[in-house]
Write an enzyme that holds these catalytic residues in place. Structure first.
Site, PDB file in Angstrom:
ATOM      1  N   GLY A  47      44.655  39.146  43.479  1.00 23.66           N
ATOM      2  CA  GLY A  47      43.700  40.039  42.803  1.00 23.66           C
ATOM      3  C   GLY A  47      44.367  41.396  42.615  1.00 23.66           C
ATOM      4  O   GLY A  47      43.806  42.436  42.968  1.00 23.66           O
ATOM      5  N   SER A  49      45.625  43.128  39.884  1.00 20.86           N
ATOM      6  CA  SER A  49      45.818  43.790  38.587  1.00 20.86           C
ATOM      7  C   SER A  49      44.898  44.978  38.317  1.00 20.86           C
ATOM      8  O   SER A  49      45.182  45.769  37.410  1.00 20.86           O
ATOM      9  CB  SER A  49      45.647  42.759  37.469  1.00 20.86           C
ATOM     10  OG  SER A  49      44.416  42.076  37.631  1.00 20.86           O
ATOM     11  N   GLY A  51      41.519  47.712  40.152  1.00 18.55           N
ATOM     12  CA  GLY A  51      40.712  48.126  41.306  1.00 18.55           C
ATOM     13  C   GLY A  51      41.479  48.238  42.610  1.00 18.55           C
ATOM     14  O   GLY A  51      42.594  48.782  42.661  1.00 18.55           O
ATOM     15  N   TYR A  52      40.848  47.708  43.662  1.00 18.59           N
ATOM     16  CA  TYR A  52      41.417  47.841  45.004  1.00 18.59           C
ATOM     17  C   TYR A  52      42.729  47.069  45.183  1.00 18.59           C
ATOM     18  O   TYR A  52      43.609  47.493  45.925  1.00 18.59           O
ATOM     19  CB  TYR A  52      40.391  47.396  46.049  1.00 18.59           C
ATOM     20  CG  TYR A  52      39.434  48.498  46.425  1.00 18.59           C
ATOM     21  CD1 TYR A  52      39.907  49.703  46.922  1.00 18.59           C
ATOM     22  CD2 TYR A  52      38.065  48.352  46.284  1.00 18.59           C
ATOM     23  CE1 TYR A  52      39.045  50.732  47.267  1.00 18.59           C
ATOM     24  CE2 TYR A  52      37.185  49.377  46.630  1.00 18.59           C
ATOM     25  CZ  TYR A  52      37.698  50.570  47.126  1.00 18.59           C
ATOM     26  OH  TYR A  52      36.854  51.591  47.470  1.00 18.59           O
ATOM     27  N   LEU A  73      44.174  37.106  37.273  1.00 18.22           N
ATOM     28  CA  LEU A  73      43.769  36.342  36.094  1.00 18.22           C
ATOM     29  C   LEU A  73      43.480  37.324  34.969  1.00 18.22           C
ATOM     30  O   LEU A  73      42.424  37.957  34.947  1.00 18.22           O
ATOM     31  CB  LEU A  73      42.521  35.506  36.425  1.00 18.22           C
ATOM     32  CG  LEU A  73      42.087  34.472  35.389  1.00 18.22           C
ATOM     33  CD1 LEU A  73      43.196  33.455  35.114  1.00 18.22           C
ATOM     34  CD2 LEU A  73      40.836  33.739  35.869  1.00 18.22           C
ATOM     35  N   ASP A 110      44.661  31.063  37.878  1.00 21.55           N
ATOM     36  CA  ASP A 110      43.459  30.982  38.699  1.00 21.55           C
ATOM     37  C   ASP A 110      43.830  30.874  40.185  1.00 21.55           C
ATOM     38  O   ASP A 110      44.274  29.821  40.644  1.00 21.55           O
ATOM     39  CB  ASP A 110      42.637  29.765  38.251  1.00 21.55           C
ATOM     40  CG  ASP A 110      41.363  29.628  39.057  1.00 21.55           C
ATOM     41  OD1 ASP A 110      41.043  30.550  39.827  1.00 21.55           O
ATOM     42  OD2 ASP A 110      40.695  28.581  38.904  1.00 21.55           O
ATOM     43  N   ALA A 111      43.613  31.962  40.905  1.00 25.45           N
ATOM     44  CA  ALA A 111      43.982  32.007  42.334  1.00 25.45           C
ATOM     45  C   ALA A 111      43.214  30.984  43.156  1.00 25.45           C
ATOM     46  O   ALA A 111      43.630  30.628  44.257  1.00 25.45           O
ATOM     47  CB  ALA A 111      43.722  33.406  42.889  1.00 25.45           C
ATOM     48  N   TYR A 234      22.586  44.443  47.650  1.00 19.25           N
ATOM     49  CA  TYR A 234      23.949  44.209  48.143  1.00 19.25           C
ATOM     50  C   TYR A 234      23.957  43.566  49.531  1.00 19.25           C
ATOM     51  O   TYR A 234      24.051  42.351  49.661  1.00 19.25           O
ATOM     52  CB  TYR A 234      24.792  45.509  48.106  1.00 19.25           C
ATOM     53  CG  TYR A 234      26.260  45.146  48.047  1.00 19.25           C
ATOM     54  CD1 TYR A 234      26.966  45.187  46.857  1.00 19.25           C
ATOM     55  CD2 TYR A 234      26.926  44.675  49.184  1.00 19.25           C
ATOM     56  CE1 TYR A 234      28.288  44.775  46.794  1.00 19.25           C
ATOM     57  CE2 TYR A 234      28.243  44.274  49.133  1.00 19.25           C
ATOM     58  CZ  TYR A 234      28.928  44.326  47.945  1.00 19.25           C
ATOM     59  OH  TYR A 234      30.227  43.908  47.893  1.00 19.25           O
TER      60      TYR A 234
HETATM   61  P1  NAI Z   1      38.203  44.308  40.210  1.00 19.88           P
HETATM   62  O1  NAI Z   1      37.300  43.645  39.237  1.00 19.88           O
HETATM   63  O2  NAI Z   1      38.774  45.635  39.839  1.00 19.88           O
HETATM   64  O3  NAI Z   1      39.451  43.334  40.566  1.00 19.88           O
HETATM   65  C1  NAI Z   1      39.335  41.961  40.683  1.00 19.88           C
HETATM   66  C2  NAI Z   1      40.696  41.294  40.722  1.00 19.88           C
HETATM   67  O4  NAI Z   1      40.493  39.879  40.896  1.00 19.88           O
HETATM   68  C3  NAI Z   1      41.519  41.454  39.422  1.00 19.88           C
HETATM   69  O5  NAI Z   1      42.878  41.606  39.759  1.00 19.88           O
HETATM   70  C4  NAI Z   1      41.326  40.100  38.725  1.00 19.88           C
HETATM   71  O6  NAI Z   1      42.396  39.714  37.847  1.00 19.88           O
HETATM   72  C5  NAI Z   1      41.283  39.185  39.933  1.00 19.88           C
HETATM   73  N1  NAI Z   1      40.671  37.887  39.679  1.00 19.88           N
HETATM   74  C6  NAI Z   1      39.401  37.602  39.308  1.00 19.88           C
HETATM   75  N2  NAI Z   1      39.242  36.259  39.203  1.00 19.88           N
HETATM   76  C7  NAI Z   1      40.431  35.694  39.511  1.00 19.88           C
HETATM   77  C8  NAI Z   1      40.911  34.359  39.594  1.00 19.88           C
HETATM   78  N3  NAI Z   1      40.122  33.313  39.364  1.00 19.88           N
HETATM   79  N4  NAI Z   1      42.225  34.160  39.907  1.00 19.88           N
HETATM   80  C9  NAI Z   1      43.053  35.210  40.134  1.00 19.88           C
HETATM   81  N5  NAI Z   1      42.648  36.492  40.101  1.00 19.88           N
HETATM   82  C10 NAI Z   1      41.353  36.729  39.797  1.00 19.88           C
HETATM   83  O7  NAI Z   1      37.394  44.369  41.579  1.00 19.88           O
HETATM   84  P2  NAI Z   1      37.383  45.338  42.845  1.00 19.88           P
HETATM   85  O8  NAI Z   1      36.179  46.200  42.764  1.00 19.88           O
HETATM   86  O9  NAI Z   1      38.710  45.949  43.069  1.00 19.88           O
HETATM   87  O10 NAI Z   1      37.076  44.271  43.990  1.00 19.88           O
HETATM   88  C11 NAI Z   1      38.063  43.734  44.845  1.00 19.88           C
HETATM   89  C12 NAI Z   1      37.421  43.451  46.184  1.00 19.88           C
HETATM   90  O11 NAI Z   1      36.964  44.681  46.760  1.00 19.88           O
HETATM   91  C13 NAI Z   1      36.183  42.538  46.089  1.00 19.88           C
HETATM   92  O12 NAI Z   1      36.165  41.673  47.191  1.00 19.88           O
HETATM   93  C14 NAI Z   1      35.031  43.531  46.166  1.00 19.88           C
HETATM   94  O13 NAI Z   1      33.842  42.944  46.650  1.00 19.88           O
HETATM   95  C15 NAI Z   1      35.613  44.526  47.161  1.00 19.88           C
HETATM   96  N6  NAI Z   1      34.955  45.845  47.182  1.00 19.88           N
HETATM   97  C16 NAI Z   1      34.704  46.536  46.035  1.00 19.88           C
HETATM   98  C17 NAI Z   1      34.026  47.750  46.086  1.00 19.88           C
HETATM   99  C18 NAI Z   1      33.713  48.521  44.843  1.00 19.88           C
HETATM  100  O14 NAI Z   1      32.862  49.422  44.923  1.00 19.88           O
HETATM  101  N7  NAI Z   1      34.345  48.272  43.745  1.00 19.88           N
HETATM  102  C19 NAI Z   1      33.592  48.327  47.374  1.00 19.88           C
HETATM  103  C20 NAI Z   1      34.009  47.574  48.523  1.00 19.88           C
HETATM  104  C21 NAI Z   1      34.633  46.347  48.422  1.00 19.88           C
END
Ligand code: NAI
Length: 396
Positions: A47, A49, A51-52, A73, A110-111, A234
């Site tokens: 994951g 690409s 966000g976190y 993805l 797809d991870a 949530y």
């Molecule tokens: P994001 O949407 O920015 O990133 C998601 C990542 O997952 C991307 O790199 C995307 O390509 C990848 N991805 C999605 N489906 C995929 C698949 N089938 N195969 C391979 N890669 C795939 O999301 P974000 O917000 O960075 O979330 C990451 C984690 O952090 C999640 O577990 C989320 O619950 C957690 N989190 C997020 C917060 C927020 O406020 N955004 C707060 C606390 C935790």
């Protein structure tokens, strides 16, 4: 091509390659200004690409000098459509990392599939040997189970009772009421299957079986708790159920990697504007008020500040190493009593229409469009740009 933002629902369907590169460079610059971390050397980010996950990869590379392998993805540009933001982010990240002399390779696929897991393991064996940090940062709408073939779709719903709250309608920019009906048992189960810990555990099992986890390897996944205002949608909703499962799984993973002195953690991160969080009703309104309060107190952080603090001051800080409950709270500023008291007071006022949030909304929209590379002062959006950008190492 001249690229403009196109907003649909809660997503922007276009991305700007130069703007995304700019955003990645800002994050790299931030990390380079901080103290180096005595941290991991070979890192797998699942994951990676946006966000976190992207921020974790940047911190590992430019903060700790690590070689990184990123799995995600994303879509390249095709038929006059731009690539997705995560594609452009990765192209920019890999170019910068490679130029600075760091190993950085990526797998687009797809991870959740075993095929991508096998491909990743093969690449680790060939080029890195072993991994000492695995970051699991997937946020996905659906997952096809690699064994049963069943496809699960995650939903963001309350459990038990329906939930009515104020939310922001991003199309009309108005504060409106939203009522969310409770999830069915099947929807709860599906959300846990997508966003719970099962896939993380499968990754770790397969990596360990293939002997590509280094002695003492660490793995971490991300969670959120938040304040009472958002509990129904949530913490006590379907996604919270999935995060409970993620945490329970971290204990199983800990046991599984004990014999290589491995450690598994869940980090509870701050709520931030990302593609994933924008899709959750109610949360964007909370985020706007939170940003106002944290900003005033000089405590606001973005993904990159959060991930730097996570690695530098918690995960790889021998003086403040995480305790045995294996839960790391990096949402500490957000959850401070004074911060939450002010956010709650503002929330009450918003509910009775007593305060104006035009500026907060404007700030939120700016942050949101930045995720897609739009709204940076230094980028010339009227210029023709090449939308077809390649990632140096891509395997898909
Ligand atoms: P994001 O949407 O920015 O990133 C998601 C990542 O997952 C991307 O790199 C995307 O390509 C990848 N991805 C999605 N489906 C995929 C698949 N089938 N195969 C391979 N890669 C795939 O999301 P974000 O917000 O960075 O979330 C990451 C984690 O952090 C999640 O577990 C989320 O619950 C957690 N989190 C997020 C917060 C927020 O406020 N955004 C707060 C606390 C935790």
């Amino acid at each position: 091509m001249i690229i403009k933002p196109k907003f649909r629902g809660f997503i922007c369907t276009t991305s700007h390659p130069v703007g995304c590169a700019h955003s990645v460079q800002e994050q790299i610059n931030y990390v380079k200004r901080q103290k180096p971390i005595q941290g991991p050397k070979n890192v797998l980010v699942i994951g990676a690409s946006t966000g976190y996950g992207l921020a974790s990869r940047i911190v590992a590379t430019f903060g700790s000098g690590a070689s990184t392998l990123g799995v995600f993805l994303e879509k390249p540009a095709s038929n006059g459509n731009t690539a997705t933001a995560g594609w452009y982010n990765t192209a920019a990240f890999e170019a910068a990392a490679t130029e600075a002399g760091y190993y950085a390779k990526s797998i687009n696929g797809d991870a959740f599939s075993d095929q991508v897991k096998e491909q990743t393991i093969a690449l680790i064996k060939e080029e890195l040997g072993q991994i000492d940090l695995v970051v699991y940062s997937i946020a996905a709408p659906r997952r096809t189970h690699p064994v049963s073939g069943e496809t699960f779709t995650s939903v963001i719903k309350p459990i038990g009772d329906s939930f009515t709250s104020k939310t922001v309608d991003m199309n009309s920019n108005e504060i409106v009421d939203v009522t969310l009906e409770p999830a069915s048992e099947q929807e709860i189960r599906s959300t846990v299957a997508v966003m719970g810990g099962e896939d993380w555990e499968r990754w770790i099992h397969l990596l360990k079986e293939a002997d590509v986890l280094a002695p003492g390897a660490t793995t971490i996944s991300y969670s959120y708790i938040g304040p009472k205002i958002t509990y129904p949608i949530y913490k006590e909703g379907t996604i919270g159920r999935a995060k409970d499962h993620l945490y329970t799984t971290s204990k199983e993973i800990n046991k599984h990697i004990e014999n290589i002195n491995g450690r598994a953690f869940v980090a509870v991160n701050k709520a931030l504007v990302t593609q994933a969080s924008a899709a959750i009703p109610v949360v964007p309104l909370y985020l706007m008020l939170l940003a106002r309060v944290l900003g005033k107190k000089g405590l606001d952080e973005n993904c990159i500040e959060q991930m730097y603090r996570l690695l530098a001051s918690r995960l790889y800080n021998t003086e403040n190493s995480p305790n045995e409950d294996h839960l790391i709270r990096i949402d500490d500023y957000e959850m401070q009593n004074d911060v939450q008291a002010e956010v709650s007071a503002l929330w009450e006022k918003v509910c009775i229409g007593e305060i104006d949030i035009v500026q907060d909304l404007e700030k939120y929209r700016k942050e949101f469009f930045k995720l897609f590379g739009f709204g940076f002062d230094d980028v010339h959006y009227e210029e023709d740009v090449k939308e077809d950008v390649s990632i140096l190492s891509i395997k898909s």
